[in-house]
Structures are given as structure tokens and as C-alpha cells.
Design an enzyme around this catalytic site. Sequence first.
Site: not given
Length: 417
Positions: A6, A89, A178, A239, A383
Amino acid sequence: MILTINCGSSSLKYQLYTTDLSEVVAKGLIARIGEDGSYSDHKAGGRGEKVELPVPDHKTALELMLASLMHADYGVIDCPAAITAIGHRAVHGGDVFVDSVVVDDAVMAQLRACVGFAPLHNPCNIAGIEAAMRLFPGVPNIVVFDTAFHQTVPPEAHVYALPYALYAKSGIRKYGFHGTSCRYVSQATADLLNWPIEDMKMVICHLGNGVTLTAVDGGRSVDTSIGFGTFGGVPMGTRSGDFDPSIIFHLVNQLGMSLKDVETLCYHKSGLLGVSGVSNDMREVTTRAADGDERCRLAVEIFVYQIKKTIGAYAAAMNGLDALVFTAGIGENSAEIRTRICSGLGFLGVRIDEATNEVARDGYPNISAADASVATLVVPTDEERMIAMDTLRLTPDHLLTTPRGVSARGYEQARPL
Ligand code: ADP
């Protein structure tokens, strides 16, 4: 053995699984790539080491990873050929990739074509794949896209009400993120409840530094909160989430900000940090809110309100709700935030058992009250495991049946971490 990689904008996370995915035999983090203070932290069966050293780029990071995996003392393989397949990923697959794929020249060309959609992340993902191809010759590379799961979102939910040519010619649409976490958690939820996923309507709340809510109907994503870039939807650590886009014109035309400044403001100075003025870390913000800090209290209220509103919207979009699922750093760890989100959703049938909520996690995932008609769960995301599962699924059979244990130092009968 299956290796997952990743590559983030300044980090590399990796995990090495036995080929049947029953054990993680090694994992590591190489952080602050290209920055001061970079380090490598490798763990394998209770051994490993953390060392500070210069890591100028992702290529060097992968070389360090391989050196750790083959280390004389704490290594777990003797040569790169001990790796059966590598799963990567990738953040953005545009609207080209609807599933994970085995890397070939055409896939690499399409990945490069998607760089404009994720300029911070996709170049790192590409660098990671290129380095892996060089360091592990002959080993297949599989790419798992964060956007792929959301390619089932229907047009009325993914096309913006802008001139249609922007959608058709320039790819301006909702993509979502996601997706790998959401896919893993939605399947895990169906498994935990022992319900066929095809018959379930769920809202998955991935509440970490990044926040994504997703409506999953029959195992397919039908709407998701993050849109074209990665700051839309509900507020996150730094964010903003959605706001009236006319504010951007006001910031530029009336307050004299540059577009670059506005971008920085939306991605890095908003959300929990922007409102609270102190932190993007939910632990700190909730602690200060409890101590009476008004701005921290407001930051949490906004966070909870927008999530609650989106859950209601997704229940309406799906015409029902069977399961509400919390995952990621905040979703898995904050009983307070779960309680606050669920309170007021009783009209949907959401009711949680406070005592179970306090101790929720692996052992007690189902936090629903006895009289709830919606199952509310806390399901830890993984993940890496989802990437490993896709990698295994797409690895050619003949590679899985070739004995490779000699070069894997016996780790196919591995010790758990
Ligand atoms: P990322 O998106 O970086 O993977 P994580 O899923 O690790 O993020 O989530 C990070 C967030 O989880 C942070 O806001 C952190 O404060 C929050 N978090 C972690 N543990 C707790 C906790 N016990 N209570 C509240 N928030 C927590």
C-alpha cells in the site's frame, strides 16, 4: 506467500500472508518517504526492528522492504521467488476498472491515464508496481482499486447536474473512495449476521481520518459520500466535506485567495481541525469538548449531524435499512460518537445497547438493542486482507500449486504475529 503493498503519498505499508491467508507472517511501515526523519518499522513473529534512515522515494522503500523480508536474523524468505503474488492498493481506477486486475502493459497505461484524477496518490501506486516488477521478476502483480466497488452506483447518484459533456468527455462524476474497506466490511457484516448479502440493505460508516458513508444494497454500492476528489461528503479530520460551491468563488473573488490556497484549505485546514482550531484527532477533540471547549463541541456536533443526515438519506435511497455498520479508527473505537450518531435514528429502527456499545469490537460486534429492527454493528476493517483475498482470487492456479516452501523458511507453517 501473498504480499500486499500500500503505497501512500509518503508511506509504504506492507503485509506478508501465508498463501492460504491464515497467517500474517510479517508486516511493516516505511514512513516519511522523501521527507526528513524517514524510518522503517518491520515486524515478523515478535522480531524485527525500527530504524531511521534516508528513504528518498518509493523505489528505495520497496528495496528496504525486500531487504527486511530477507534479513539474516528476522527475515521470513530467502529469495524474491518465495512470493507467489503481490497485491497493490491503487486509489483511483477512473471508470475503467470495475474489479481488481492482473497488471499488464494495458493496465499500466490505463493507470497512468488516471493520474490526473488522483495526482497525489496514483503516481506513488504506479511507482510501487514498477519497483515490485523489477524486484520480484516473474511474480504476478494484482491491483485493487479503492474506486472499483463504487462503479455500481447508478447514474442518478453518480452524475452531477453539470453540463453533460463534462461527464461524457471529461469524466467529471462521483467516483467514491474507501471501496476496498467497504467491500470487506459489508461482506463481513453479512457473514457475522449469517444473512445472504444479496438480501441486505446496509449503510457502512467508515469513520477514520478519511470518512466515507456508503449505501450497500444487495452487496452492491448504490451511493457513497465522497465524490470526485477526496474532500466531499461528510466532514473529516482535515477535509471539509460538502459545502456550497459558491463559497469557492467568494474566497477567490472577494477574499483574494488563490485557487491553490483554497485547495489547501479544503483538504488540509478544514473538518475537525478547521472548526475546532486544535486538532484533527477525534480523541483530542472529544476530550476538549467534554472539558467545555465550545469550538470542539461544535466540531463534533457538525461531524455527527452530517453523518446522521447521510444515514437517513441512504435509507431513503435504498427504501429501507437492515444494518448500520461502524468501522475504521473512530467507528471502531469511539462509543461516544456511535451513541451520538444512533440517537435520533430510532424512527428507522436503529436502537443500540449502551452496555454492549461500550465494549464493542471483535468479541461483541452486534451492539443493537433487543427491540431494534436495524442491526447495528462494529466491524473492524481490514483493507490489507481484502487486497490479499483479491490477489489470491486472481493469481493463476498453476502458481498456487507449485511448492515454494523451501525459499519461505518454513513460514508456510507460520507463527502468527
Ligand atoms: P486513516 O484514515 O488514517 O486510516 P484511522 O482509521 O486510523 O485513519 O482513524 C483515525 C481516527 O481515529 C483519528 O481521528 C483518531 O482520533 C480516531 N480514533 C482512534 N482511536 C480512537 C478512540 N479510542 N476514540 C476516538 N477516536 C479514535
